[in-house]
Structures are given as structure tokens and as C-alpha cells.
Design an enzyme around this catalytic site. Structure first.
Site, PDB file in Angstrom:
ATOM      1  N   LYS A   1     142.591 137.490  -0.445  1.00  0.00           N
ATOM      2  CA  LYS A   1     141.943 137.479  -1.763  1.00  0.00           C
ATOM      3  C   LYS A   1     142.897 136.924  -2.817  1.00  0.00           C
ATOM      4  CE  LYS A   1     139.789 140.588  -5.073  1.00  0.00           C
ATOM      5  NZ  LYS A   1     139.307 141.936  -5.354  1.00  0.00           N
TER       6      LYS A   1
ATOM      7  N   GLU B   1     152.755 139.314   4.005  1.00  0.00           N
ATOM      8  CA  GLU B   1     152.478 139.218   5.443  1.00  0.00           C
ATOM      9  C   GLU B   1     151.684 137.944   5.758  1.00  0.00           C
ATOM     10  OE1 GLU B   1     151.979 141.919   3.605  1.00  0.00           O
ATOM     11  OE2 GLU B   1     152.431 143.764   4.705  1.00  0.00           O
TER      12      GLU B   1
ATOM     13  N   GLY C   1     138.910 144.085  -1.466  1.00  0.00           N
ATOM     14  CA  GLY C   1     139.324 143.641  -0.138  1.00  0.00           C
ATOM     15  C   GLY C   1     138.647 144.430   0.978  1.00  0.00           C
ATOM     16  N   ARG C   2     138.606 145.753   0.838  1.00  0.00           N
ATOM     17  CA  ARG C   2     138.040 146.582   1.918  1.00  0.00           C
ATOM     18  C   ARG C   2     136.520 146.551   1.939  1.00  0.00           C
ATOM     19  NH1 ARG C   2     140.979 149.218  -1.852  1.00  0.00           N
ATOM     20  NH2 ARG C   2     139.974 150.738  -3.200  1.00  0.00           N
TER      21      ARG C   2
ATOM     22  N   HIS D   1     139.077 162.535  27.049  1.00  0.00           N
ATOM     23  CA  HIS D   1     140.198 162.789  27.954  1.00  0.00           C
ATOM     24  C   HIS D   1     141.524 162.813  27.210  1.00  0.00           C
ATOM     25  CE1 HIS D   1     137.707 162.467  31.583  1.00  0.00           C
ATOM     26  NE2 HIS D   1     136.974 161.678  30.812  1.00  0.00           N
TER      27      HIS D   1
ATOM     28  N   LYS E   1     155.556 147.964  -1.518  1.00  0.00           N
ATOM     29  CA  LYS E   1     155.736 146.503  -1.394  1.00  0.00           C
ATOM     30  C   LYS E   1     156.945 146.079  -2.219  1.00  0.00           C
ATOM     31  CE  LYS E   1     150.763 145.417  -1.225  1.00  0.00           C
ATOM     32  NZ  LYS E   1     149.662 144.806  -1.955  1.00  0.00           N
TER      33      LYS E   1
HETATM   34  O1  F6P Z   1     147.874 146.333   0.427  1.00  0.00           O
HETATM   35  C1  F6P Z   1     146.615 146.568  -0.013  1.00  0.00           C
HETATM   36  C2  F6P Z   1     145.743 145.348  -0.129  1.00  0.00           C
HETATM   37  O2  F6P Z   1     145.754 144.909  -1.438  1.00  0.00           O
HETATM   38  C3  F6P Z   1     144.331 145.650   0.354  1.00  0.00           C
HETATM   39  O3  F6P Z   1     143.582 146.281  -0.589  1.00  0.00           O
HETATM   40  C4  F6P Z   1     143.849 144.300   0.734  1.00  0.00           C
HETATM   41  O4  F6P Z   1     142.721 144.386   1.558  1.00  0.00           O
HETATM   42  C5  F6P Z   1     145.067 143.757   1.432  1.00  0.00           C
HETATM   43  O5  F6P Z   1     146.166 144.262   0.692  1.00  0.00           O
HETATM   44  C6  F6P Z   1     145.137 142.271   1.557  1.00  0.00           C
HETATM   45  O6  F6P Z   1     145.114 141.619   0.308  1.00  0.00           O
HETATM   46  P1  F6P Z   1     144.812 140.086   0.190  1.00  0.00           P
HETATM   47  O7  F6P Z   1     143.436 139.827   0.710  1.00  0.00           O
HETATM   48  O8  F6P Z   1     144.939 139.760  -1.265  1.00  0.00           O
HETATM   49  O9  F6P Z   1     145.830 139.342   0.998  1.00  0.00           O
END
Ligand code: F6P
Length: 553
Positions: A203, A209, A275-276, A392, A518
């Protein structure tokens, strides 16, 4: 929330529930299953094995009404800025509106924009699936690798796995999320670069990452293509390769361009999609490529069916409201700590992980909208595994442990695949579902010492074999795990999360709690890399980093 008029009535009801049992509740209300079973789009939802009676349900609904749930619900659907700390509307429900619905905010024709992006996504998915879109060496695309994390990973990864039987065009979706380099290495290992397309999904397009993995994937691609004899050195050569092997999903055009992806290969969404809550936006591109546009649109229809129910049904009959309030009941009135989600379908293995972000990033908050501290526990702790595997592993604790774990059991009448059990004739799906039905029954009704005695169990083993029962569960069933059904399930939990956020008076749509970690990771990096001595300000962190540096190869 404690100022809700009916809260003290709920407290009385909670006390009453500790004096009764599910056996008794079923005995007192012969039509209980019928009274407490609801149809929600393609879902059949049985709430009768919960620790409630009709009065509890009514009181829970009264509390919801008192807390202004109906007004908040309208505010969300109307695009008011209910994400107050980020001053944003919360409009994931607009992502699945049918094409004939109109919806605009002051400055945006939302419905038109959503369908314009969907149209572009469909065009790309069709081009990939038909072989019209080819890699730089004219190979058709066989692998779509989504690079994203959190909401830019969990939704498409979970859904692509859940809808495995719908992956019909020979395009395999892959997912790289973790900054752990093993994720990238393990995923790319064995992939053929010439037939691979990367979808960089972020987003913000600033997530460390995702950017690290995207750059690493680009280096891998260029090196693999060089080995295959493709010139990949000049800016022009790299641009030509990137154009055929990278697309982006983001709200940040500038950063996408900076990475080297042409905006014509970028698929947008908007700040009002959290995002979620974004699997049904362009973030679902890798899913759409794998299952095809028609099934993706059916997936959206499932969401919409539940949105419509949630928006229009009276609270008394409104399944997301009732289930959301049950979570509040167990968390705040009965003091149960966690909530298990148990899909009896192996393809749904990632569903609990998906729900963890949806519910826990949303409702893991300690202050109300006005910044004052909450006075009761918020944020259900979701966890789970597919049945029968879970049986299990951790079911022992669910059956006989000292903690009560309310659980959602999700099962399907028909299976995409079936086989024959060890007796040479019984359907394995029927065996799976017998377990499904048996588990909620045993959790609810248990087995008493007298019943064990009647069965002739030795006296000294009786305490060990008593099954206390009275352990609540909700059963959700559907005809088959189809795209529409999965969409409906996701929307159900989205709205459960919303309901709980309203009752707790918190902002379910921000996530400030993830920021400090972060930042500190960035601050510690020079010491981790050995460029400076760790001076974190606490002896634990300093000595752990020292240990790391000492052994680092
Ligand atoms: O670390 C939290 C977060 O902001 C989430 O809410 C989001 O889904 C994820 O990181 C990834 O963010 P982006 O889509 O901006 O890379």
C-alpha cells in the site's frame, strides 16, 4: 462500554451461565438449534452450542444498540472518516459493490474507480492466463510471485491456497513476505525466471521487507536471464525486462516509479482501504491471476452478500453482530482468553493466520477513540489449525484443560477432492465431517462420571476420563468451499471485528503499535552490522547483540 445501560444485566446473565450447562440449556429449549441457526448468504451458522440463552442474546443486542452500533455501521458504509487517528474513511465494503451500484464520496466517484481498477486487473489476468502477456524471452507466464507482507500478503496467500481447486490456467501463485532471506530463497529456488511475473504489493511502497525482497527478486531475475543469454546490463535492457516481469499494486505511484515499474503496470487502491481489509482490492491480483477473473468476481459477490446482510438486517438477526457480541461476551463477561478458529478443510490452513492480522491488528488497542484507557479486555486472541490435525495436537486442552476456549468450527458439505478410507469403502470426506460433528458435541456435552461408570470404566480412571463439556462453539457450514463462500467468510469476520471495535469504543482501523518496533529495528541496525558498539540503553539488548556479533560469520 461499562456505561451501556444493559451491561449490568449482562453481568447478571454471566453469573447465571456459570450455574447452568449446555446440557441443561438444550433440555430447556427443545427447538434451540432451530432458534439459533441463521443463513448468511451461502453460510449456515449454528450458534446454539454457545453459552447463552435467548435472554443473553437479546441483552447483547441491547448493549450493541446502546453503544451506537447502528449509527457506526451507517457511518462506515457511508464513508465517514471513522478512522479518526488517520482521518480516513473505512470503505473496504465499496470494493465489492456490484457494478450497478453508485457510490461517491465528496471528491471521488468511488464505484467508478473501483470498477475501473477491477477492469484493468481482469485484463491483466486474462492476458496472463491466455498467454498474451509473455516474458521478455517470449515465454508464457507460469508463476506469479506476490512480494508483500501483512495485509499485502496474508489475504491473497490464504485465499489462493483455500481456492486451490480453482487454479485452472496453469499459473501457480507464490508468496514472499518475510525479511528473512530464507523466504525469498526457498520460494525462488527452482523457479524459471523466463516464465515468472513478480507482483510487488505494498500500500505504502515503503515497507522495508517488501522493498528489500523486491530488489533482491529483481537482481535474481536479471542474473537468471543473463545466464539464459538475455542482455541485462544497460538501463534500456533492464527497463525492457522489468516491464515484462514486474507489476506493482500500491497507492504510491511515485515510489513505484522510483523502483523502476512503469505506472502503466501499476494497479491502484485508496487510503480508505486498510491493509488487512485489502484482499478484495488490487492486492488480490495474484489470486485473480491464479483463479481467473470470473471466480474472483464470484469471490467479491460472497463479500457483498454478507455486507448487505450486515448493513440491513435488524441486529437481532444479524449474524456478524451476534458473533461479534459473543466474542465480547466471552472476553469481557466470562473471562475466556482466546478464540480458536478450526477449519475442517486443509486448503484453509492459513485462514487462522489471516484472521490474526484482521482481528488482532484491528482490535489490539488499549485506548478509546478519545484517547482514554479502556477498562475491560479488548482484542480477542485468535488462533487455530485445520481439523482433524488440531485434534491430535491441542484439542486435549480444549476438552479437559482448565481454560475454556470458545471455538468456531468451519466445515463443508461437499469436498473438491475425496478418497476412500482404510475400510476400502468410506469416503474420507465423510470421515472428516464425522469428526467435525463429534468434536463440537463432545465439547458441548462432555461425559459425566455416572455415564463412565455405566460403561464400566474403572473407578480410579473416572476422574481422568470425565469430559466436563460446557465448552462453547459456533458451527459454520457451507455447501462447498467455493470463491463465493470464502468471500462471505472473510466479510463475516471483518464485520465481527468492526462490531467489537464499536463496543470497545476503540479505533479498529489504525495500527500505531507496530511502528516503534520498525523504528528501533532501524536504530539498532548499525550495531547489529557491527559498525558501532550496541548502546541500546538496556543491558539485555546490548549483550544479545554482542552475542550475535561474536558468532556472526
Ligand atoms: O506493519 C503493519 C502494516 O502496516 C500492515 O497494516 C500492513 O498490512 C503491512 O504493514 C504492509 O504494509 P504495506 O502494504 O504498506 O507494505
Amino acid at each position: 462500554m461499562t456505561n451501556a445501560r444493559d451491561w449490568s444485566e449482562l453481568e447478571k446473565q454471566a453469573h447465571k451461565m456459570t450455574q447452568t450447562s449446555l446440557r441443561q440449556l438444550f433440555a430447556e429449549q427443545p427447538g434451540r438449534a432451530g432458534d439459533m441457526t441463521f443463513e448468511l448468504g451461502p453460510l449456515h451458522v449454528d450458534l446454539s452450542k454457545n453459552l447463552i440463552d435467548e435472554r443473553t442474546l437479546h441483552t447483547l443486542v441491547d448493549v450493541a444498540r446502546d453503544m451506537g452500533l447502528e449509527e457506526y455501521r451507517s457511518a462506515m458504509f457511508n464513508g465517514e472518516k471513522i478512522n479518526t487517528t488517520e482521518k480516513r474513511a473505512v470503505l473496504h465494503t465499496a470494493l465489492r459493490m456490484p457494478v450497478e451500484r453508485d457510490f461517491a464520496l465528496e471528491d471521488q466517484d468511488v464505484a467508478a474507480d473501483v470498477h475501473a481498477v477491477l477492469g484493468r486487473l481482469r485484463d491483466l489476468a486474462r492476458a496472463l492466463r491466455s498467454g498474451a502477456w509473455r516474458g521478455v524471452t517470449n515465454h508464457t507466464i507460469k508463476h506469479v510471485v506476490n512480494i508483500g507482507i501483512g495485509g499485502s500478503d496474508l489475504g491473497p496467500a490464504m485465499a489462493a491456497q483455500a481456492l486451490r481447486p480453482y487454479q485452472t490456467a496453469g499459473i501457480t501463485p507464490h508468496f514472499i513476505a518475510n525479511i528473512d532471506p530464507n523466504d525469498l530463497a526457498g520460494t525462488l529456488n527452482g523457479l524459471d525466471a523466463e516464465s515468472t511475473l513478480f507482483v510487488v504489493a505494498s500500500k505504502t511502497f515503503t515497507t522495508s521487507e517488501t522493498l528489500s525482497n523486491a530488489h533482491a527478486a529483481k537482481r535474481w531475475l536479471l542474473s537468471e536471464l543473463t545466464h539464459a543469454g538475455v542482455p541485462a546490463e544497460t538501463e534500456e535492457e533492464i527497463r525492457a525486462i522489468t516491464e515484462k516481469h514486474f507489476v506493482a499494486v500500491s497507492t504510491n505511484e511515485e515510489k513505484v516509479r522510483e523502483f523502476g515499474i512503469d505506472p502503466k503496470n501499476m494497479f491502484g487502491f485508496w487510503d480508505w482501504v486498510g491493509g488487512r481489509y485489502s484482499v478484495d482490492s488490487a492486492i488480490g491480483l495474484s489470486l485473480m491471476a491464479a483463479i481467473g477473473p470470473a471466480d474472483f468476481m464470484e469471490f467479491l459477490e460472497g463479500f457483498y452478500a454478507v455486507d448487505d446482510h450486515f448493513r440491513t438486517e435488524p441486529l437481532e438477526m444479524n449474524v456478524p453482530v451476534l458473533m461479534g457480541m459473543l466474542g465480547v461476551w466471552y472476553t469481557d463477561l466470562l473471562g475466556y482468553e482466546t478464540h480458536a478458529v478450526l477449519p475442517y478443510n486443509q486448503d484453509m490452513a492459513r485462514f487462522p493466520a489471516y484472521l490474526q492480522q484482521l482481528t488482532m491488528e484491528s482490535n489490539g488497542k488499549s485506548v478509546r477513540l478519545d484517547g482514554s484507557p479502556v477498562d475491560l479486555p479488548t482484542g480477542e486472541i485468535y488462533w487455530g489449525e485445520p481439523g482433524t490435525n488440531g485434534q491430535h495436537a491441542f484439542f486435549q486442552l480444549m476438552h479437559q484443560g482448565t481454560r475454556v476456549v470458545p471455538a468456531d468450527f468451519i466445515g463443508f458439505v461437499n469436498s473438491h477432492d475425496d478418497n476412500i478410507g482404510a475400510d476400502g469403502e468410506t469416503s474420507m470426506h465423510d470421515m472428516l465431517m464425522s469428526n467435525f460433528f463429534a468434536q463440537t458435541r463432545v465439547l458441548a456435552f462432555g461425559k459425566t462420571a455416572d455415564e463412565l461408570r455405566e460403561e464400566g470404566v474403572e473407578e480410579e480412571l473416572i476422574p481422568h476420563k470425565v469430559m466436563p463439556g460446557n465448552r462453547p462453539s459456533t458451527t459454520i457450514m457451507a455447501e462447498k468451499l467455493r470463491p463465493r463462500v470464502l468471500g462471505a467468510l472473510i466479510a463475516l469476520y471483518e464485520h465481527i471485528t468492526f462490531v467489537q471495535g464499536v463496543i470497545w469504543g476503540i479505533n479498529s482501523f489504525d495500527q500505531w503499535g507496530v511502528e516503534l518496533g520498525k523504528k528501533q529495528a532501524n536504530d539498532l541496525l548499525p550495531a547489529v552490522k557491527g559498525e558501532e558498539r550496541s548502546d541500546a540503553g538496556d543491558s539485555s539488548t546490548d549483550s544479545l547483540i554482542e552475542y550475535y556479533r561474536d558468532l556472526r560469520e
